[in-house]
Enzyme design. Structure first.
Site, PDB file in Angstrom:
ATOM      1  CB  SER A  95      66.121  90.483  38.778  1.00  0.00           C
ATOM      2  OG  SER A  95      66.305  90.920  37.976  1.00  0.00           O
ATOM      3  CG  ASP A 237      65.873  86.117  36.883  1.00  0.00           C
ATOM      4  OD1 ASP A 237      64.726  85.319  36.838  1.00  0.00           O
ATOM      5  OD2 ASP A 237      65.676  87.605  36.952  1.00  0.00           O
ATOM      6  CG  ASP A 239      63.196  88.622  39.973  1.00  0.00           C
ATOM      7  OD1 ASP A 239      63.961  88.224  39.593  1.00  0.00           O
ATOM      8  OD2 ASP A 239      62.755  88.846  40.113  1.00  0.00           O
ATOM      9  CG  ASP A 241      61.998  88.156  36.690  1.00  0.00           C
ATOM     10  OD1 ASP A 241      62.282  87.398  36.802  1.00  0.00           O
ATOM     11  OD2 ASP A 241      60.979  89.382  36.974  1.00  0.00           O
TER      12      ASP A 241
HETATM   13 MG    MG Z   1      64.471  88.439  37.134  1.00  0.00          MG
END
Ligand code: MG
Length: 457
Positions: A95, A237, A239, A241
């Site tokens: 992340s 961010d 990744d 999400d």
């Molecule tokens: Mg994330």
């Protein structure tokens, strides 16, 4: 068996904590636990992704699971694919952590993050090395597939394209050289926005800035929003999400502002309903949800906890102040693509983001921390519960003390040897004085415990 999975899966520094033996072992443990089936795998843009993905995939196939390699994908796209197409999902991602980190995270068959109980079962198999390898005929196969186009069109179908198209908004998107590159800019330009991208080359060294969307990391985004007179800025961010926003005046918006704005909008749009958020969220969320005729329910901190509670209560919306928003209409996980599309739709419908945000109730938050060894945390929290026994409180997560002038949340950090103290009030001076008072009381309680330990020895 010691704990492998933290709050966000198994995470650590590559070739120190996260090495190939761990990846293969975990693949075998997950496959043994799953007892066959199809597993989708996706990664962010980190340099170590191929190594870890191949290791986990080998372990899975050795235990008879088929693996579907989705390549580099936004985490919510992996979650949607997992819910609709396979038995389990595995994301190789750390992340927002620095580039030397990586992680392995499991997504359950319903698309939500795996609950702790199931992680413990996998840890048990891993620790005991009770892997069940299959015969040569049953070894799993490796397939490839794509899930990004499906995710992007699912997101676009959730919003009013015509209204967004007519507004012809200028939006600056900072992808942090992560997998948001594959979702956010394309979704918004298909919806009719004029999109300017920053750091939109996937690159696991994160040359633009580190992948946590903090105000400091988003200085370029803020200046480009100002310089181009854009309607808003959006940052993902690593990744993709989570999504964090900059308004039309170039102001960085803390995640609690957009959480509050979207919570208000969702309750208004749906004509009521339940909204779920952790006890640490600003009171502004409760204010707007109740004013719009909805009901707010608090949980412990952590997006899987929020998501599970949303499912249990049939809630319409949920989220955390870090920019991770969950829309039950779409899927029960943090969904940065839909967050971006929803806020753009809101701006198209109701006018500038700055005006929408300024109309929300505002509170001041004081954050501080105190050193406390891991071994003392539980006793300290018990000590504090006795100390504050007469006060109105909520022990959903740590201890939240509710006062007339605001609230104070005292909570052990999940990862660091620290106790965190968050104090919220209508103004900064009151929040600070609540923080100072409680920091001293927590510190005194800790000293008493340490003192009584010394007397015993
Ligand atoms: Mg994330």
């Amino acid at each position: 068996m010691s704990r492998l999975f933290g709050t966000n899966g198994v995470r650590g520094v590559v070739n120190r904590d996260m090495n190939v033996d761990l990846a293969v072992g975990l693949g075998k443990a997950i496959g043994t636990w799953l007892r066959g089936g199809r597993v989708a795998m996706g990664t962010d843009t980190r340099l170590s992704n191929h190594m870890l993905k191949s290791g986990v995939a080998s372990g899975l196939m050795a235990t008879g699971c088929d693996v579907v390699d989705l390549g580099e994908v936004p985490t919510p796209a992996l979650q949607l694919y997992t819910r609709d197409r396979v038995d389990l999902g595995i994301g190789i991602t750390a992340s927002h952590n620095p580039p030397q980190f990586n992680g392995i995270k499991c997504v359950d068959g319903d698309g939500t993050e795996l609950v702790r109980r199931k992680e413990e079962q996998i840890e048990e198999v891993y620790g005991s090395k009770g892997f069940e390898l299959v015969g040569w005929k049953e070894v799993g196969r490796l397939y490839t597939d794509d899930c990004i186009a499906g995710y992007n069109s699912a997101v676009k179908s959730m919003v009013d394209r015509d209204i967004i198209h007519e507004a012809s908004l200028k939006v600056v998107v900072d992808c942090a050289n992560g997998v948001g590159t594959y979702s956010t800019p394309g979704i918004l330009s298909d919806l009719g926005c004029h999109v300017i991208t920053l750091n939109a080359q996937p690159d696991g060294t994160f040359p633009g800035h580190e992948s946590e969307p903090t105000e400091d990391n988003l200085r370029d985004l803020i200046s480009v929003v100002k310089d181009t007179g854009a309607d808003l800025g959006i940052a993902n961010d690593g990744d993709a999400d989570r999504a964090i926003f900059v308004d039309d005046r170039g102001r960085f918006l803390h995640g609690d502002r957009t959480l509050t704005l979207v919570a208000k909008n969702e309750v208004e749009r749906r004509g009521g309903g339940i909204v779920v958020t952790p006890v640490s969220s600003s009171s502004s969320v409760k204010d707007v949800v109740e004013e719009a005729g909805g009901k707010l329910v608090y949980t412990a901190v952590g997006s899987p906890i929020v998501a599970r509670e949303m499912i249990r209560l049939d809630a319409i919306f949920g989220g955390e102040e870090n920019g991770g928003l969950i829309f039950s209409e779409h899927q029960y996980c943090r969904d940065a693509g839909l967050t971006a599309a929803r806020i753009v739709e809101l701006v198209a419908r109701k006018g500038p983001l700055s005006g929408l945000v300024d109309a929300l109730p505002r509170y001041a938050l004081d954050k501080r921390g105190l050193q406390c060894p891991h071994g003392m945390k539980e006793r300290l929290m018990d000590g504090l519960k006795s100390y504050y026994a007469g006060e109105q409180s909520d022990d959903t997560d740590g201890l939240k003390l509710i006062y007339r002038e605001g609230w104070v949340l005292i909570r052990p950090s999940g990862t660091e040897p620290k106790i965190r103290i968050y104090s919220e009030a209508k103004d900064t001076a009151t929040a600070e004085s609540l923080g100072t008072k409680h920091e001293k009381e927590v510190s005194d309680t800790l000293s008493l415990l340490v003192g009584s330990d010394r007397q015993k020895t």
